[in-house]
Structures are given as structure tokens and as C-alpha cells.
Design a protein around this motif. Structure first.
Motif, PDB file in Angstrom:
ATOM      1  N   HIS A  82     -10.744 -65.622 -68.330  1.00  0.00           N
ATOM      2  CA  HIS A  82     -10.476 -65.685 -66.893  1.00  0.00           C
ATOM      3  C   HIS A  82     -10.819 -67.049 -66.318  1.00  0.00           C
ATOM      4  O   HIS A  82     -10.405 -67.382 -65.207  1.00  0.00           O
ATOM      5  N   ALA A  83     -11.584 -67.836 -67.071  1.00  0.00           N
ATOM      6  CA  ALA A  83     -11.929 -69.197 -66.654  1.00  0.00           C
ATOM      7  C   ALA A  83     -11.127 -70.231 -67.437  1.00  0.00           C
ATOM      8  O   ALA A  83     -11.419 -71.420 -67.385  1.00  0.00           O
ATOM      9  N   GLY A  84     -10.117 -69.778 -68.187  1.00  0.00           N
ATOM     10  CA  GLY A  84      -9.199 -70.705 -68.828  1.00  0.00           C
ATOM     11  C   GLY A  84      -9.382 -70.941 -70.312  1.00  0.00           C
ATOM     12  O   GLY A  84      -8.735 -71.821 -70.879  1.00  0.00           O
ATOM     13  N   ILE A  85     -10.217 -70.177 -70.990  1.00  0.00           N
ATOM     14  CA  ILE A  85     -10.424 -70.344 -72.430  1.00  0.00           C
ATOM     15  C   ILE A  85      -9.786 -69.154 -73.141  1.00  0.00           C
ATOM     16  O   ILE A  85     -10.107 -68.007 -72.845  1.00  0.00           O
ATOM     17  N   ASP A  86      -8.875 -69.419 -74.066  1.00  0.00           N
ATOM     18  CA  ASP A  86      -8.157 -68.346 -74.750  1.00  0.00           C
ATOM     19  C   ASP A  86      -9.099 -67.406 -75.488  1.00  0.00           C
ATOM     20  O   ASP A  86     -10.109 -67.827 -76.052  1.00  0.00           O
ATOM     21  N   LEU A 148     -13.854 -61.515 -62.803  1.00  0.00           N
ATOM     22  CA  LEU A 148     -15.012 -61.285 -63.658  1.00  0.00           C
ATOM     23  C   LEU A 148     -14.938 -62.315 -64.778  1.00  0.00           C
ATOM     24  O   LEU A 148     -14.056 -62.255 -65.635  1.00  0.00           O
ATOM     25  N   LYS A 149     -15.845 -63.279 -64.753  1.00  0.00           N
ATOM     26  CA  LYS A 149     -15.765 -64.445 -65.635  1.00  0.00           C
ATOM     27  C   LYS A 149     -17.054 -64.634 -66.422  1.00  0.00           C
ATOM     28  O   LYS A 149     -18.122 -64.217 -65.992  1.00  0.00           O
ATOM     29  N   ALA A 150     -16.914 -65.314 -67.545  1.00  0.00           N
ATOM     30  CA  ALA A 150     -18.089 -65.718 -68.324  1.00  0.00           C
ATOM     31  C   ALA A 150     -18.335 -67.188 -68.041  1.00  0.00           C
ATOM     32  O   ALA A 150     -17.406 -67.990 -67.977  1.00  0.00           O
TER      33      ALA A 150
END
Length: 190
Positions: A82-86, A148-150
Motif C-alpha cells: 500500500h506504500a508502493g513496494i510489491d 493500512l500500511k507498513a
């Protein structure tokens, strides 16, 4: 939850995710990667965690605990996406396998409303995965699942709910992980 063995670790200054994402966020955050503290070390810890989240009566053995810990990290990977990392292929494989074994049903109400819920009769890992899947599906429907992001810090990866207006937050807290990242970039330039 306070005082229970399976209490979720809560670093940072973010407010919790809204329902129904609380269970998802709380499960992923049962481990603090930076401090190397995990609240789910025994099957009984997982049973207590589930009971604290309205899933009482679920029992797990060591194999079930291992499955849930694998699930936890796969969901963390999705939150990082969700923050752009596959999402790594291995995590998608784990999620596909676990979700296929945890059926959902569609419940219709007298007023025409519809909700997704876990199928009846599920126990253990299936019941927990099914509840997570229903909560995620509900969150997708209302549009808050992508928030919901890491945390983007590899040493942290704490799962937080991004309440920023643009929804582009990358750090669990700007005062910790964000500041560390800025300092690293500053030192690299200097």
C-alpha cells in the motif's frame, strides 16, 4: 486487552485503524521487529489474542501458530504494498493457500444490506483467516483498506493506518522512522 499475554505492542503516535481493520492491524503488530518482541510465542498466546478480538474458543497447536505467524508476515507485505513496494511472490502464495481454505458467506439483511462474514463451523486457523478476510473485504468495499500500511523502514515495518489527507504517508511515525530516514539521506549527501 491490558494485562493479557497477547496484548498488542503499541509504539508510535498513530491512532489505531478503524473497524473492521483493527483485527488485521493488531495481528500484524503482535511483533515489534525493531525491539525483537513477539507476543505470539505459544499457541495459548494466539488463543488469548483471538479471544480478545471476539473470537473466543479458538484453540491452536504449534502448527496452527506457525501458520498464523506466516500469515502475519504475508499480510505485513501486503500492507507494505500500500506504500508502493510489491508483494513478494511467496507471500501471495501463502495468502492464496490460506484464503482458499477459509470460506466466506454473503449475508443479506431485511433492509437489503449485504455483509461478508466467515462461513459457519470454522475452527482454529480457518476461523481466524476467514474473519481477517471478511474484515479486509469490508474495508475494500468502504475504501479504507489501502490506508493500512507498513512502515517503509526495513527495521520497523510497523503497520499503521494512514489518516493523512492525501494518503501518502510512508512512516509509522515521522518523529522516529521518518526522522531516521531523513538523517540517513542528509548524511549520505554530506
Amino acid at each position: 486487552m491490558a494485562g493479557n499475554v497477547a496484548t498488542v505492542i503499541q509504539p508510535g503516535e498513530r491512532t489505531p485503524a478503524p473497524e473492521p481493520l483493527t483485527l488485521v492491524q493488531d495481528l500484524v503488530n503482535t511483533v515489534d521487529l525493531e525491539m525483537e518482541q513477539d507476543t505470539l510465542t505459544k499457541p495459548a498466546d494466539l488463543s488469548a489474542f483471538c479471544a480478545d478480538h471476539g473470537l473466543s474458543g479458538l484453540r491452536f497447536d504449534r502448527t496452527g501458530l506457525a501458520e498464523v505467524l506466516t500469515l502475519r508476515e504475508a499480510v505485513r507485505d501486503v500492507c507494505q504494498a500500500h506504500a508502493g513496494i510489491d508483494v513478494p511472490a511467496e507471500s501471495l502464495t501463502v495468502l492464496d493457500r490460506l484464503l482458499a481454505a477459509a470460506p466466506l458467506t454473503l449475508a443479506l439483511s431485511a433492509d437489503g444490506g449485504a455483509t461478508v462474514r466467515p462461513a459457519d463451523g470454522l475452527t482454529g486457523v480457518q476461523a481466524l483467516v476467514s474473519r481477517l478476510a471478511a474484515d479486509i473485504a469490508t474495508s475494500v468495499a468502504v475504501g479504507n483498506w489501502p490506508r493500512l500500511k507498513a512502515c517503509a523502514a526495513d527495521t520497523c515495518r510497523w503497520v499503521y493506518y494512514d489518516r493523512s489527507p492525501a494518503g501518502r504517508s510512508r512512516w509509522c511515525t515521522m518523529s522516529l522512522c521518518g526522522s531516521r530516514n531523513k538523517m540517513r539521506k542528509y548524511r549520505a549527501r554530506a
